[in-house]
Motif scaffolding. Structure first.
Motif, short mmCIF file in Angstrom:
data_model
loop_
_atom_site.label_atom_id
_atom_site.label_comp_id
_atom_site.label_asym_id
_atom_site.label_seq_id
_atom_site.Cartn_x
_atom_site.Cartn_y
_atom_site.Cartn_z
N TYR A 184 -3.98 12.67 -10.66
CA TYR A 184 -3.33 11.77 -11.62
C TYR A 184 -3.02 10.42 -10.97
CZ TYR A 184 -2.57 14.99 -15.56
OH TYR A 184 -2.74 15.82 -16.64
N SER A 213 -4.49 6.87 -12.23
CA SER A 213 -3.62 5.79 -12.72
C SER A 213 -3.29 4.77 -11.62
CB SER A 213 -2.32 6.38 -13.26
OG SER A 213 -1.63 7.04 -12.23
N LYS A 214 -3.94 4.92 -10.47
CA LYS A 214 -3.74 4.02 -9.32
C LYS A 214 -2.29 3.95 -8.88
CE LYS A 214 -7.75 1.12 -10.14
NZ LYS A 214 -8.28 -0.20 -10.33
N ALA A 215 -1.58 5.04 -9.08
CA ALA A 215 -0.16 5.06 -8.72
C ALA A 215 0.05 4.97 -7.22
CB ALA A 215 0.48 6.33 -9.25
N LEU A 228 -0.89 2.77 -5.34
CA LEU A 228 -0.52 1.40 -4.99
C LEU A 228 1.00 1.22 -5.07
CD1 LEU A 228 -3.26 -0.67 -6.81
CD2 LEU A 228 -2.88 -0.55 -4.35
N LEU A 229 1.61 1.91 -6.02
CA LEU A 229 3.07 1.82 -6.16
C LEU A 229 3.76 2.59 -5.03
CD1 LEU A 229 3.31 2.32 -10.02
CD2 LEU A 229 3.57 0.19 -8.77
N TYR A 230 3.27 3.79 -4.77
CA TYR A 230 3.89 4.59 -3.70
C TYR A 230 3.84 3.83 -2.37
CZ TYR A 230 3.92 8.90 -6.51
OH TYR A 230 4.18 9.85 -7.46
N PHE A 231 2.66 3.30 -2.07
CA PHE A 231 2.49 2.72 -0.75
C PHE A 231 2.94 1.25 -0.67
CE2 PHE A 231 -0.55 6.27 -0.80
CZ PHE A 231 0.13 7.04 0.13
N SER A 232 3.47 0.73 -1.78
CA SER A 232 4.10 -0.58 -1.67
C SER A 232 5.51 -0.41 -1.09
CB SER A 232 4.18 -1.26 -3.03
OG SER A 232 5.06 -0.55 -3.88
N ARG A 233 5.93 0.82 -0.95
CA ARG A 233 7.20 1.14 -0.30
C ARG A 233 6.90 1.70 1.08
NH1 ARG A 233 8.64 -1.60 -4.01
NH2 ARG A 233 10.15 -1.06 -5.59
N PRO A 234 7.90 1.74 1.96
CA PRO A 234 7.59 2.21 3.32
C PRO A 234 7.31 3.70 3.40
CG PRO A 234 9.90 1.70 3.12
CD PRO A 234 9.29 1.33 1.83
N LEU A 235 6.22 4.10 2.81
CA LEU A 235 5.85 5.52 2.76
C LEU A 235 4.47 5.62 3.41
CD1 LEU A 235 7.19 7.98 1.20
CD2 LEU A 235 5.42 7.63 -0.50
N SER A 236 4.33 6.55 4.34
CA SER A 236 3.01 6.71 4.97
C SER A 236 2.21 7.74 4.17
CB SER A 236 3.17 7.18 6.41
OG SER A 236 3.68 8.49 6.42
N LEU A 291 -7.03 3.19 -0.75
CA LEU A 291 -6.23 1.98 -0.51
C LEU A 291 -7.09 0.82 -0.05
CD1 LEU A 291 -3.08 3.42 1.26
CD2 LEU A 291 -3.14 2.24 -0.93
N VAL A 315 -9.94 -0.02 -1.10
CA VAL A 315 -10.80 -0.59 -2.15
C VAL A 315 -10.12 -1.81 -2.77
CG1 VAL A 315 -11.92 -0.16 -4.36
CG2 VAL A 315 -11.82 1.63 -2.65
N TYR A 317 0.31 2.90 -12.76
CA TYR A 317 1.56 3.48 -13.23
C TYR A 317 1.63 4.93 -12.79
CZ TYR A 317 -1.66 5.30 -16.71
OH TYR A 317 -2.73 5.93 -17.31
N MET A 367 11.00 3.88 -8.19
CA MET A 367 10.66 2.90 -7.17
C MET A 367 11.92 2.45 -6.40
SD MET A 367 7.48 2.74 -7.21
CE MET A 367 7.10 1.37 -6.16
#
Lengths: 327, 278
Positions: free
Chosen positions: A132, A136-138, A140-148, A325, A327, B57, B70
């Motif tokens: 999922y 939904s390219k989520a 990008l949201l997860y890894f815009s935070r300091p998450l490895s 990531l 791409v 999303y 977030m």
């Protein structure tokens, strides 16, 4: 425009430690899965099989004082478990065999109903975890935070572990607690202290490699149905292949007077094709963890296979995410 | 506030992802917000709000849950994260839609949601990749207003990557132009807008030829634009009264007289096609 709208305000406060961030990934995943009614129903149904081993422990503990229960214990141990020797011992000296009877009952609970429930539950939950996010390219949201990527995988895997723990580990520990409560005195804890540790060990054996495989499938496609298909195909094909190759030369198994076929007299090599079937491989290692491995083959090939599956599975998931990531 | 410009495939998004450590770099180093890059990319990410260009999303969550999630991922504690998420949704003009699943959002709503997600942890540095894509003119103007407010009133540093040049013109004061993965231009918008030599545009009612001839006689470089106006190069501010004088002498009726500026479109076009700015 809301009446309480104050425009943008700066925020100053202390943030939670970075090491806890995967926990939020897990919490969000659990809350999303928990919303599905079918899952709640399934979790409830997955608890039903606990009744059988719980009754077994109840019968065993009351067999010392209740002759009727003694009869039940003898029948169960001699019949389904094929341990008449243990049945005799259970009558003469119950304290001596308590540990073995309890572990046998808990292993049976692990091995048959819960392993099947696990296959179904993971097959319904895990395929959507990563696919999922890919669709939904989520990520990008997860890894815009300091998450490895590793923390992300840990958070997602924890979702599966949470639900599997609910249907496997917690009921098994509850069985142990029931046993303690039904036993004559608390000295039983001294005799059986290792059982909770074995339950945790068997849970790790069950949870970690299966999660790695399921997440590997999930990360390989953005269509979760393909991942579900691959997951169930792995279990079904493995099971069928093992059964077919192991028992293909057996035409008419000799039957006991009572009970099922007497496989022991057929000189079947149960371990030869075991690694083909995830179900039987897990069963072998779980039996070994509980100290009740009935077959002669070494457990190490099965342990090595599970370790390899775990490492390769998680490595593929990590690689797939990093590749997306870029791409 | 810096505008990051460049034609398609020039490497804008790659640069942004590199800054955030989402793609591995082979060489180079630098610093972001005083933190060494790329060694401390995770700390950098903690201090950056990123609005991705892609439509992304978290499936299954509703608007407010997405923003709160977030916030939690950025380290805001439970209830505070939710409170802050509501506050930011108000700021981003996400009304009751915040309780709807994000899958049902329009492109414009998702853009606002991504903006709220980038902003919820109050980062000192915002990286906005095409923030106005998919917004209608009203919403676009509102979004640019919010960006301006964050920059001017709240002191945020903002990197705005966009194709929409009027957006850059309206909010940015610096421009970085990338072409083929290389920085082609890096300067303030004011400097870039200024022509290489002082130039004025003069529009005349009627025939402009007598004034043009007179100016050429006096040594000015005069060209006629397609709309009939004259472009006079090499004229200083103190020579403007003389220009009025010459217009009076030649009977030219001046409709408009403005200092000529390089348009951003022109700068973009020239940079992209590797020609030198005039």
């Amino acid at each position: 425009m809301p009446v309480h709208d104050l425009g943008y305000r700066n925020w100053e406060g202390s943030r939670t430690a970075r090491i806890l961030r995967p926990m939020f990934v897990a919490r969000s995943g659990v809350s999303l899965v928990w919303r599905r009614r079918w899952l709640r129903t399934m979790l409830m149904l997955a608890w039903l099989p606990i009744i059988v081993p719980a009754f077994g422990i109840f019968a065993f503990e009351y067999s010392a004082t209740e002759p009727e229960m003694r009869q039940v214990v003898v029948q169960v141990l001699s019949g389904p478990f094929q341990r008449p020797d243990l049945a005799q011992q259970a009558i003469s000296d119950p304290a001596e065999v308590r540990h073995e009877v309890w572990t046998m009952l808990i292993l049976t609970f692990f091995r048959y109903p819960q392993l099947s429930a696990m296959v179904l539950l993971v097959g319904l939950i895990a395929p959507m975890l990563v696919s999922y996010d890919l669709r939904s390219k989520a990520y990008l949201l997860y890894f815009s935070r300091p998450l490895s990527p590793t923390e992300y995988i840990l958070g997602k895997a924890a979702v599966v572990w949470f639900f599997l723990g609910m249907i496997v580990t917690i009921p098994a520990l509850l069985l142990y607690v029931i046993g303690i409560l039904l036993s004559p005195d608390l000295s039983v804890i001294g005799e059986t202290w290792d059982i909770p540790l074995r339950i945790l060990g068997a849970s790790v054996v069950l949870l970690v490699p299966t999660t790695a495989v399921a997440m590997c499938y999930s990360s390989s496609t953005s269509e979760s149905r393909y991942a579900s298909f691959a997951w169930f195909a792995t279990w079904i094909l493995g099971f069928v292949a093992y059964q077919f190759l192991t028992f293909m030369n057996v035409r008419r198994p000799p039957r006991r007077r009572r009970g099922g076929p007497d496989w022991q007299d057929l000189d079947i090599d149960f371990d030869r094709y075991r690694l083909l079937s995830p179900y039987h491989t897990l069963g072998k290692v779980e039996s070994w963890v509980f100290g009740l491995d009935p077959t002669e083959g070494s457990v190490w090939p099965a342990i090595c296979l599970l370790l390899i599956i775990t490492v390769v599975g998680f490595w593929i998931v990590r690689r797939r995410i990093i590749a997306r990531l870029s791409v | 506030m810096t505008g990051l410009l460049g034609p398609n495939g020039s490497g804008k998004s790659t640069l942004i992802k590199s800054l955030l450590g989402l793609v591995r770099t082979q060489q180079g180093s630098g610093s972001v917000l005083g933190m060494e890059w790329p060694q401390r990319v995770r700390e950098i990410r903690d201090q950056v709000g990123y609005l991705p260009e892609d439509d992304c999303y978290i499936a299954g969550l509703n608007g407010i849950e997405s923003v709160a999630f977030m916030a939690h991922l950025a380290g805001l504690p439970g209830t505070e994260g939710l409170r802050r998420a509501h506050e930011i949704c108000d700021f981003c003009d996400i009304g009751e839609e915040r309780y709807r699943p994000v899958e049902s959002y329009s492109t414009g709503m998702r853009q606002k949601l991504k903006f709220a997600q980038a902003l919820v942890h109050d980062p000192p540095f915002l990286i906005l990749d095409e923030p106005t894509t998919g917004l209608d003119p009203d919403q676009r103007e509102a979004m640019l207003r919010r960006i301006r407010t964050l920059y001017r009133t709240h002191g945020k540093s903002i990197l705005l990557s966009t194709h929409i040049l009027p957006d850059v013109r309206s909010v940015c004061d610096q421009v970085i132009m990338l072409v083929g993965g290389e920085v082609r231009i890096i300067d303030t918008l004011e400097n870039l807008s200024r022509p290489a030599e002082p130039t004025v545009h003069i529009a005349i009612y009627g025939d402009s030829a007598p004034l043009a001839g007179r100016l050429r006689e006096d040594g000015f470089s005069v060209t006629e634009d397609s709309d009939g106006s004259l472009r006079i190069a090499g004229i200083d501010t103190d020579q403007i009264p003389g220009l009025w004088q010459k217009a009076a002498e030649t009977g030219a009726c001046v409709r408009r007289l403005t200092p000529a500026m390089n348009s951003l479109d022109e700068i973009f076009f020239h940079a992209a096609s590797e020609t030198e700015l005039r």
